[in-house]
Design a protein around this motif. Sequence first.
Motif, mmCIF file in Angstrom:
data_model
loop_
_atom_site.group_PDB
_atom_site.id
_atom_site.type_symbol
_atom_site.label_atom_id
_atom_site.label_comp_id
_atom_site.label_asym_id
_atom_site.label_seq_id
_atom_site.Cartn_x
_atom_site.Cartn_y
_atom_site.Cartn_z
ATOM 1 N N HIS A 240 0.830 -1.155 -0.109
ATOM 2 C CA HIS A 240 0.053 0.005 -0.043
ATOM 3 C C HIS A 240 1.076 1.139 -0.031
ATOM 4 C CE1 HIS A 240 -2.368 -3.116 2.026
ATOM 5 N NE2 HIS A 240 -3.335 -2.815 1.118
ATOM 6 N N MET A 241 0.258 2.252 -0.072
ATOM 7 C CA MET A 241 0.845 3.749 -0.044
ATOM 8 C C MET A 241 0.113 4.796 0.385
ATOM 9 S SD MET A 241 2.617 5.484 -3.648
ATOM 10 C CE MET A 241 3.908 4.566 -3.544
ATOM 11 N N ASN A 242 0.727 5.855 0.747
ATOM 12 C CA ASN A 242 -0.160 6.775 1.323
ATOM 13 C C ASN A 242 0.173 8.090 0.795
ATOM 14 O OD1 ASN A 242 0.593 9.536 3.238
ATOM 15 N ND2 ASN A 242 -1.284 8.426 3.876
ATOM 16 N N VAL A 243 -0.617 8.962 0.467
ATOM 17 C CA VAL A 243 -0.616 10.182 -0.588
ATOM 18 C C VAL A 243 0.529 10.971 -0.084
ATOM 19 C CG1 VAL A 243 -1.656 12.320 -1.487
ATOM 20 C CG2 VAL A 243 -2.674 9.955 -1.757
ATOM 21 N N ASP A 244 0.290 11.427 1.131
ATOM 22 C CA ASP A 244 1.255 12.456 1.721
ATOM 23 C C ASP A 244 2.862 11.734 1.873
ATOM 24 O OD1 ASP A 244 -0.228 14.447 2.421
ATOM 25 O OD2 ASP A 244 -1.016 13.394 4.144
ATOM 26 N N ARG A 245 2.999 10.441 1.985
ATOM 27 C CA ARG A 245 4.468 10.001 1.946
ATOM 28 C C ARG A 245 4.876 9.902 0.309
ATOM 29 N NH1 ARG A 245 7.078 5.531 4.590
ATOM 30 N NH2 ARG A 245 9.128 5.808 4.175
ATOM 31 N N LEU A 246 3.941 9.712 -0.408
ATOM 32 C CA LEU A 246 4.520 9.719 -1.864
ATOM 33 C C LEU A 246 4.977 10.919 -2.406
ATOM 34 C CD1 LEU A 246 4.507 8.497 -4.847
ATOM 35 C CD2 LEU A 246 2.158 8.985 -4.945
ATOM 36 N N ARG A 247 4.060 12.012 -1.894
ATOM 37 C CA ARG A 247 4.419 13.524 -2.235
ATOM 38 C C ARG A 247 5.795 13.670 -1.539
ATOM 39 N NH1 ARG A 247 1.616 16.222 1.118
ATOM 40 N NH2 ARG A 247 1.992 17.954 0.160
ATOM 41 N N ASP A 248 6.292 13.380 -0.207
ATOM 42 C CA ASP A 248 7.304 13.520 0.153
ATOM 43 C C ASP A 248 8.484 12.882 -0.221
ATOM 44 O OD1 ASP A 248 8.439 15.114 2.624
ATOM 45 O OD2 ASP A 248 9.106 12.927 3.339
ATOM 46 N N GLU A 249 8.416 11.585 -0.502
ATOM 47 C CA GLU A 249 9.297 10.866 -1.166
ATOM 48 C C GLU A 249 9.812 11.449 -2.429
ATOM 49 O OE1 GLU A 249 11.264 8.383 0.153
ATOM 50 O OE2 GLU A 249 10.225 8.050 1.980
ATOM 51 N N LEU A 250 8.707 11.742 -3.411
ATOM 52 C CA LEU A 250 8.939 12.372 -4.706
ATOM 53 C C LEU A 250 9.814 13.650 -4.546
ATOM 54 C CD1 LEU A 250 5.641 11.712 -6.235
ATOM 55 C CD2 LEU A 250 7.757 10.866 -7.096
ATOM 56 N N HIS A 251 9.196 14.295 -3.442
ATOM 57 C CA HIS A 251 9.906 15.766 -3.181
ATOM 58 C C HIS A 251 11.478 15.513 -2.879
ATOM 59 C CE1 HIS A 251 10.999 19.746 -1.807
ATOM 60 N NE2 HIS A 251 11.176 19.274 -0.460
ATOM 61 N N GLN A 252 11.757 14.827 -1.775
ATOM 62 C CA GLN A 252 13.136 14.715 -1.465
ATOM 63 C C GLN A 252 14.237 13.990 -2.410
ATOM 64 O OE1 GLN A 252 13.790 13.245 2.861
ATOM 65 N NE2 GLN A 252 11.529 13.374 3.222
ATOM 66 N N ALA A 253 13.433 13.094 -3.420
ATOM 67 C CA ALA A 253 14.181 12.523 -4.513
ATOM 68 C C ALA A 253 14.524 13.748 -5.652
ATOM 69 C CB ALA A 253 13.597 11.381 -5.085
ATOM 70 N N GLY A 254 13.569 14.816 -5.309
ATOM 71 C CA GLY A 254 14.035 15.866 -6.597
ATOM 72 C C GLY A 254 13.563 15.346 -7.797
ATOM 73 N N VAL A 255 12.520 14.600 -7.952
ATOM 74 C CA VAL A 255 12.245 13.975 -9.236
ATOM 75 C C VAL A 255 11.659 15.321 -10.262
ATOM 76 C CG1 VAL A 255 10.229 12.853 -10.226
ATOM 77 C CG2 VAL A 255 11.483 11.726 -8.390
ATOM 78 N N ILE A 256 10.983 16.308 -9.689
ATOM 79 C CA ILE A 256 10.370 17.382 -10.548
ATOM 80 C C ILE A 256 11.616 18.104 -11.076
ATOM 81 C CG2 ILE A 256 9.182 19.609 -10.696
ATOM 82 C CD1 ILE A 256 7.380 18.370 -8.463
ATOM 83 N N GLY A 257 12.576 18.313 -10.342
ATOM 84 C CA GLY A 257 13.813 19.133 -11.185
ATOM 85 C C GLY A 257 14.599 18.129 -11.957
ATOM 86 N N GLN A 258 14.754 16.757 -11.581
ATOM 87 C CA GLN A 258 15.488 16.096 -12.541
ATOM 88 C C GLN A 258 14.916 16.147 -13.690
ATOM 89 O OE1 GLN A 258 16.299 12.397 -10.389
ATOM 90 N NE2 GLN A 258 16.880 13.252 -8.505
ATOM 91 N N HIS A 259 13.570 15.912 -13.817
ATOM 92 C CA HIS A 259 13.151 15.614 -15.060
ATOM 93 C C HIS A 259 12.461 16.833 -15.627
ATOM 94 C CE1 HIS A 259 13.664 11.240 -14.688
ATOM 95 N NE2 HIS A 259 13.288 11.316 -13.371
#
Length: 319
Positions: A240-259
């Motif tokens: 399972h996944m949690n929306v807030d945890r997903l948001r946080d992991e994506l942010h900390q991984a810098g996905v938006i900036g990388q791509h």
Amino acid sequence: LSHLKKDALSSQMMRSQISTLRDELSKKEAEMHKLANEKLKASESAAADAEAAIKQAAQIQQQKEEHPVYGKLVADLGYKKVYSAQATNLLAKSEVWERQRAFRQFRAEKIANSKLKSSVSGWPGTITVVESTENNGRAIVVDGQHRLGACAHLSSKGKVSEIDGVETVLVEVYAYKSEDHIKELFVEINKAEPVLTVDLPVEEVGASQNHRSILDGASFLLKDKFPVMFKESQNCRVPHMNVDRLRDELHQAGVIGQHGFKSDQELFAWLLEANEKWREGGEELWMGDKPSAARMKAATKAADHGFFLGMGWGWLRDD
């Protein structure tokens, strides 16, 4: 006349006697003052010696209470001890609990950079450690690893002296009882679900308004596509996944900036692609060498619903 002479002589003798008595009294008073001063000095010296002895005893006791890893003992509450530790020393002489989220250097650096701009002295909260009964009482960090990493980063850059109190952290040390006890401690610390990094209103730490909008939109689009696989708790179990945890992991991984994503639709499409890659990659990507029965059950549910991103966060590093 004879009587007058006798009276005068008698008066002169009395004055002489009075003078002699006064002289004797003065001498006795001087002797008494001298004796009192000597006693006062002796008393002050004894008090100073006693104070010095007390300080020396306190120093000896403090040395006894100095722990080579945790530093100075602040309080012994029975069920745990609280120390004032040098952050870099604690980091160097401890290890992170294996079930804890992996240490991320870039997150520690973000915290350090934010601290340089903060007016708040020291570090908030405490570092939680369990002292194992094995390997000479090894220190296992259960909570606070990234704060320790941030201090180490500041130290490596020679910035520690610029911020009051950051070289020292409060450490609460629990005695090891069992692996289940560490799990319970970790859950109790984290079940309050504190503010995530992505939501911190601090520049260079939390997400910008634009990035937050992209993260929110894509995360909820994913949840809408796979509603059964999303849970309310941030500590939900695989798959399972949690929306807030997903948001946080994506942010900390810098996905938006990388791509270079400009919209939530672009990020959503990337998430679907990552999910498909994990599906096609097979069990070797997310099962491990010796999967447990619980892991096998989670994989079955993931396959049934076509959602594999909840099996772990390795897909964030696949690119």
